[in-house]
Design a protein around this motif. Structure first.
Motif, mmCIF file in Angstrom:
data_model
loop_
_atom_site.group_PDB
_atom_site.id
_atom_site.type_symbol
_atom_site.label_atom_id
_atom_site.label_comp_id
_atom_site.label_asym_id
_atom_site.label_seq_id
_atom_site.Cartn_x
_atom_site.Cartn_y
_atom_site.Cartn_z
ATOM 1 N N LYS A 385 147.876 -6.462 -5.713
ATOM 2 C CA LYS A 385 148.530 -5.216 -6.118
ATOM 3 C C LYS A 385 148.334 -4.905 -7.594
ATOM 4 C CE LYS A 385 152.108 -5.561 -2.564
ATOM 5 N NZ LYS A 385 153.554 -5.580 -2.291
ATOM 6 N N ASP A 386 147.929 -5.934 -8.345
ATOM 7 C CA ASP A 386 147.811 -5.724 -9.785
ATOM 8 C C ASP A 386 146.423 -5.260 -10.208
ATOM 9 O OD1 ASP A 386 150.430 -6.530 -10.110
ATOM 10 O OD2 ASP A 386 149.843 -8.656 -10.246
ATOM 11 N N LYS A 387 145.435 -5.211 -9.243
ATOM 12 C CA LYS A 387 144.057 -4.865 -9.595
ATOM 13 C C LYS A 387 143.611 -3.658 -8.807
ATOM 14 C CE LYS A 387 142.737 -9.560 -10.845
ATOM 15 N NZ LYS A 387 141.822 -10.678 -10.595
ATOM 16 N N ASN A 388 142.961 -2.745 -9.456
ATOM 17 C CA ASN A 388 142.463 -1.545 -8.816
ATOM 18 C C ASN A 388 140.988 -1.745 -8.476
ATOM 19 O OD1 ASN A 388 144.915 -0.267 -9.039
ATOM 20 N ND2 ASN A 388 144.455 0.461 -11.127
ATOM 21 N N LEU A 389 140.748 -2.143 -7.241
ATOM 22 C CA LEU A 389 139.405 -2.517 -6.809
ATOM 23 C C LEU A 389 138.439 -1.344 -6.853
ATOM 24 C CD1 LEU A 389 137.550 -4.669 -5.535
ATOM 25 C CD2 LEU A 389 138.385 -3.921 -3.289
ATOM 26 N N PHE A 390 138.908 -0.155 -6.582
ATOM 27 C CA PHE A 390 138.003 0.977 -6.395
ATOM 28 C C PHE A 390 137.911 1.896 -7.612
ATOM 29 C CE2 PHE A 390 139.202 -0.292 -2.128
ATOM 30 C CZ PHE A 390 137.961 -0.392 -1.522
ATOM 31 N N ASP A 391 138.322 1.398 -8.770
ATOM 32 C CA ASP A 391 138.201 2.220 -9.960
ATOM 33 C C ASP A 391 136.745 2.519 -10.295
ATOM 34 O OD1 ASP A 391 140.818 2.564 -10.333
ATOM 35 O OD2 ASP A 391 141.055 1.105 -11.962
ATOM 36 N N ASN A 392 135.850 1.611 -9.966
ATOM 37 C CA ASN A 392 134.431 1.797 -10.273
ATOM 38 C C ASN A 392 133.632 1.541 -8.996
ATOM 39 O OD1 ASN A 392 132.305 2.393 -11.872
ATOM 40 N ND2 ASN A 392 132.322 0.475 -13.026
ATOM 41 N N PHE A 393 133.615 2.514 -8.128
ATOM 42 C CA PHE A 393 133.138 2.365 -6.751
ATOM 43 C C PHE A 393 131.861 3.191 -6.553
ATOM 44 C CE2 PHE A 393 133.229 4.428 -2.552
ATOM 45 C CZ PHE A 393 133.141 3.323 -1.726
ATOM 46 N N ALA A 394 130.859 2.617 -5.832
ATOM 47 C CA ALA A 394 129.605 3.344 -5.627
ATOM 48 C C ALA A 394 129.028 3.031 -4.254
ATOM 49 C CB ALA A 394 128.593 2.987 -6.699
ATOM 50 N N ASP A 416 98.445 -8.933 12.807
ATOM 51 C CA ASP A 416 98.449 -7.852 11.829
ATOM 52 C C ASP A 416 99.803 -7.154 11.872
ATOM 53 O OD1 ASP A 416 95.800 -7.979 10.727
ATOM 54 O OD2 ASP A 416 95.069 -7.302 12.671
ATOM 55 N N ILE A 417 100.479 -7.138 10.735
ATOM 56 C CA ILE A 417 101.777 -6.464 10.617
ATOM 57 C C ILE A 417 101.507 -5.099 10.007
ATOM 58 C CG2 ILE A 417 104.097 -6.604 9.646
ATOM 59 C CD1 ILE A 417 103.470 -9.688 9.309
ATOM 60 N N TYR A 418 101.562 -4.060 10.827
ATOM 61 C CA TYR A 418 101.139 -2.755 10.338
ATOM 62 C C TYR A 418 102.302 -1.799 10.069
ATOM 63 C CZ TYR A 418 101.593 -1.793 15.380
ATOM 64 O OH TYR A 418 102.053 -1.691 16.668
ATOM 65 N N ASN A 419 103.513 -2.234 10.297
ATOM 66 C CA ASN A 419 104.658 -1.365 10.024
ATOM 67 C C ASN A 419 105.878 -2.241 9.799
ATOM 68 O OD1 ASN A 419 106.365 0.797 9.780
ATOM 69 N ND2 ASN A 419 106.587 1.115 11.986
ATOM 70 N N SER A 420 106.303 -2.352 8.542
ATOM 71 C CA SER A 420 107.449 -3.192 8.209
ATOM 72 C C SER A 420 108.334 -2.416 7.243
ATOM 73 C CB SER A 420 106.975 -4.507 7.572
ATOM 74 O OG SER A 420 108.053 -5.374 7.337
ATOM 75 N N ASN A 421 109.438 -1.867 7.745
ATOM 76 C CA ASN A 421 110.304 -0.983 6.972
ATOM 77 C C ASN A 421 111.719 -1.537 6.932
ATOM 78 O OD1 ASN A 421 108.079 0.786 6.958
ATOM 79 N ND2 ASN A 421 108.768 1.698 8.882
ATOM 80 N N SER A 422 112.380 -1.320 5.816
ATOM 81 C CA SER A 422 113.789 -1.714 5.719
ATOM 82 C C SER A 422 114.582 -0.633 4.996
ATOM 83 C CB SER A 422 113.930 -3.053 4.982
ATOM 84 O OG SER A 422 113.718 -2.899 3.592
ATOM 85 N N LEU A 423 115.838 -0.532 5.353
ATOM 86 C CA LEU A 423 116.771 0.384 4.691
ATOM 87 C C LEU A 423 118.114 -0.319 4.577
ATOM 88 C CD1 LEU A 423 117.658 3.151 3.584
ATOM 89 C CD2 LEU A 423 118.201 3.790 5.959
ATOM 90 N N THR A 424 118.601 -0.418 3.346
ATOM 91 C CA THR A 424 119.908 -1.023 3.102
ATOM 92 C C THR A 424 120.841 0.027 2.516
ATOM 93 O OG1 THR A 424 118.936 -3.202 2.715
ATOM 94 C CG2 THR A 424 121.160 -2.844 1.898
ATOM 95 N N ILE A 425 122.017 0.121 3.085
ATOM 96 C CA ILE A 425 123.074 1.008 2.586
ATOM 97 C C ILE A 425 124.252 0.129 2.203
ATOM 98 C CG2 ILE A 425 124.590 2.943 3.127
ATOM 99 C CD1 ILE A 425 122.597 3.731 5.306
ATOM 100 N N GLY A 426 124.693 0.263 0.955
ATOM 101 C CA GLY A 426 125.756 -0.612 0.485
ATOM 102 C C GLY A 426 126.857 0.130 -0.233
ATOM 103 N N VAL A 427 127.973 -0.529 -0.353
ATOM 104 C CA VAL A 427 129.097 -0.027 -1.126
ATOM 105 C C VAL A 427 129.617 -1.191 -1.954
ATOM 106 C CG1 VAL A 427 130.663 -0.447 0.813
ATOM 107 C CG2 VAL A 427 131.385 1.050 -1.046
ATOM 108 N N ASP A 428 129.794 -0.976 -3.248
ATOM 109 C CA ASP A 428 130.295 -2.057 -4.090
ATOM 110 C C ASP A 428 131.155 -1.489 -5.206
ATOM 111 O OD1 ASP A 428 128.350 -1.027 -5.802
ATOM 112 O OD2 ASP A 428 126.915 -2.638 -5.381
#
Length: 668
Positions: A385-394, A416-428
């Motif tokens: 309760k004493d810390k504001n976790l989301f004051d600096n949220f992205a 042969d690896i002809y298609n290798s794609n990644s997508l990361t979505i994060g919140v911190d």
């Protein structure tokens, strides 16, 4: 002397040139739980030195078949055909059956070679033997005795002095090096076979005065009838109740003065035997010649060869490559997920507040006091309760595009690896003392081809990971993450001209620990060194292929991985009006201290299970990452980098990736 040498060389050359031959590999080791073409051994079965031939193929175990029968003729008692089928010269299409252990057919050398090229085998280890004989007019083969026979018609019976004349002609004849003699009959099957030949002979005696055929029986000086020549010479021909076969007509033999044996043609007596005299010249106008196969055959008109087949359920090169691909891909999914998140932690650790200038789509700073109040109320209820976790949220995102190659190794096909794609979505969020805490979802797809059109593998995964970065002091950090994920493989494996299909699911758990330290000296360049330890575990479910043949069942597979690496990152911030530019280089090297997977599989037609172990511990890897980041005019952000990864193993696994990020901060 010189003439003699020339003659000898000439003789040897032509004796070799005109000798008959069967070409077969001596051995062939393969998985024969389903049909395998013998020509896959590298040697195509064939014959040479023949004009028209009769072929017998025998398998000691398992089954055999030919799939090409054009131009061939059926042989009685083989592939389900009868003597009538042989006389009508039926095409032996039944020799393409699925449960045959013997094949027999005749034809020209060319047509026979086409058939032998299509010869297939299925079953346990054993031997296939091919016997080939040059055909001769009128000569027929009996499967039950393995002897050859020829029924001869001679309407001018009086000219060869009855049975003795027939015997003389039989003894003077030969077939492929086998000496002839008047027929001896030792079973009902043999009697039926000769009766059929006699009755259906081209000049059967139905239109003749004479109605019978001379056999080889003889009673010398009024003694008991015996077979006179051939391997049964001296064997008695009983009248009844004996271990030796007889087929006397009722009341026969009935005259001690009648010393010779004939087979009747007449209806009511057909196939039965009678004794008669040699002087009864009207008794028979046919005689039967028998050729014993146990004699030595002529190499100019007969040839045989055998192949020893070792059937193994061990995996072929494409199947091993499929297993290897799933193992390497499972490790890659974990490695890529960790890399995306650690890049994020490295980027944000020195920021005063949380922003997302490495992202591909969305950057969000929560400046609204009302929104922060709502989120912090949730934080105070669930957390401290004493810390504001989301004051600096992205919210941040990162994407990669890549390809790769795994080389051919021993008996494993390349990939042969002809298609290798990644997508990361994060919140911190930034916490006190420049620490951070976040959650990330990663989606990865990867498509590859095994060999040249031998197999295709599509992998899709998603995982969720929690991560934290903690600053120990101004120059030291510890990064930690732990994640869970799911995988799905879609696999197409080529079998002959079609593909077997399979779908396989899996689960993953992984974690990473990274320690980073910067030199204490204030250098113009931003330099850091780090060490990291990654752990991963993958469980792939069992599955069974669907398709038309050679289906494989795969048991559950467990993949353990642990890597230890050290690396260095060098970057420099170049400021300019309304932004900055940061070129960077990152190099990492390390080793797989545990990378083990046991894969067990079996063909659905076999109870034998094959195991294939992939063990890449004590192997090294290196990774190079080079690129730049830029914060441009009007809050536009760009990042571009090239990644190269290589494992120094026998497979020499190499992968390339390009990361390209364009973002615009939406809120300030």
């Amino acid at each position: 002397m010189l003439r003699f040498i020339y003659f000898l060389l000439f003789f040897l050359y032509f004796s070799k040139t005109f000798s008959a031959n069967v070409t077969l590999p001596s051995t062939f080791t393969t998985n024969a739980s389903d049909w395998v073409q013998v020509s896959n051994s590298g040697t195509t079965p064939s014959i040479s030195g023949f004009t028209n031939a009769f072929v017998i193929i025998e398998a000691s175990v398992g089954n055999i078949k030919i799939t090409t029968t054009s131009g061939l003729k059926a042989i009685s008692s083989y592939c389900g055909y009868t003597a009538s089928d042989e006389r009508s010269e039926s095409e032996p299409t039944n020799c393409n059956g699925g449960s045959l252990t013997e094949l027999g057919f005749s034809g020209t050398q060319s047509n026979i070679n086409s058939a032998l090229e299509s010869l297939r085998f299925k079953g346990n280890s054993g031997t296939i033997t091919i016997k080939t004989y040059e055909t001769a007019s009128g000569v027929k083969y009996s499967k039950s005795t393995e002897h050859f026979y020829n029924v001869v018609s001679d309407a001018t019976n009086d000219n060869y002095e009855g049975a003795n004349g027939a015997r003389a002609k039989a003894l003077a004849s030969s077939y492929n090096g086998l000496d002839g003699y008047l027929c001896n009959i030792n079973s009902q099957a043999e009697n039926d076979f000769l009766e059929d030949l006699f009755v259906n002979h081209d000049t059967a005696p139905g239109d003749h005065t004479h109605q019978s055929m001379w056999l080889g029986g003889y009673a010398a000086s009024k003694e008991i009838n015996t077979w006179r020549d051939g391997p049964d010479a001296g064997t008695s021909i009983p009248t009844s109740g004996s271990e030796y076969f007889n087929n006397w007509n009722s009341g026969e033999p009935n005259n001690t003065a009648e010393d010779y044996v004939i087979m009747y043609y007449r209806v009511g007596k057909r196939g039965k035997w009678n004794d008669t005299t040699n002087t009864a010249l009207d008794a028979a106008d046919h005689y039967c010649i028998e050729y014993d196969h146990t004699d030595t055959l002529s190499t100019s008109s007969y040839a045989t060869a055998s192949i020893t087949l070792t059937s193994t359920t061990s995996l072929d090169s494409s199947t091993k490559a499929i297993i290897r691909s799933q193992t390497i891909t499972s490790s890659y999914l974990i490695r890529q997920s960790i890399s995306n998140i650690q890049d994020r932690m490295q980027f944000t650790r020195n920021l005063d507040k949380n922003i997302s200038n490495q992202n591909i789509k969305l950057a969000l700073n929560i400046e609204s006091e009302k929104k922060k109040q709502i989120l912090n109320n949730l934080n105070s209820y669930f957390f401290n309760k004493d810390k504001n976790l989301f004051d600096n949220f992205a919210i941040w995102t990162k994407g990669t595009l890549g390809n790769g190659k795994i080389k051919l190794s021993n008996d494993i096909l390349n990939e042969d690896i002809y298609n290798s794609n990644s997508l990361t979505i994060g919140v911190d969020s930034k916490l006190e003392k420049n620490n951070s805490l976040g959650l990330a979802l990663t989606l990865i797809s990867r498509d590859s081809e095994i060999g040249s059109d031998q197999a295709y593998i599509d992998a899709n995964s998603f995982n969720i990971a929690s991560y934290a970065s903690m600053m120990l002091d101004e120059k030291e950090w510890i990064d930690f993450l732990i994640g869970l994920g799911k995988i799905e493989f879609d696999i197409d494996r080529k079998v002959s001209s079609s593909f077997n299909n399979g779908s396989r699911d899996g689960k993953q758990i992984f974690s990473s620990f990274k320690y980073t330290k910067k030199p204490k000296k204030n250098l113009k360049k931003n330099i850091s060194i780090y060490s990291k330890f990654d752990l991963g575990f993958t469980q792939l479910d069992s599955y069974t292929e669907t398709g038309s043949s050679e289906l494989i069942h795969y048991n559950k597979q467990y993949i353990k991985q642990a890597t230890l690496g050290i690396g260095s990152n060098v970057s420099k911030v170049i400021d300019f009006k309304d932004g900055f530019f940061i070129p960077f280089v990152n190099f990492e090297a390390g080793g797989n201290i545990a990378n083990i997977s046991d894969a067990e599989s079996s063909y659905t037609t076999s109870s034998s299970v094959s195991s294939y172990k992939i063990k890449n511990d004590n192997t090294s890897f290196c990774k190079l990452n080079i690129g730049f980041e830029a914060d441009l005019y009007d809050n536009w952000e760009i990042k571009f980098s090239y990644d190269y990864y290589e494992e120094m193993t026998s497979e020499n696994n190499r992968e390339n990736q390009i990361q390209f990020t364009v973002a615009k901060k939406l809120m300030n």
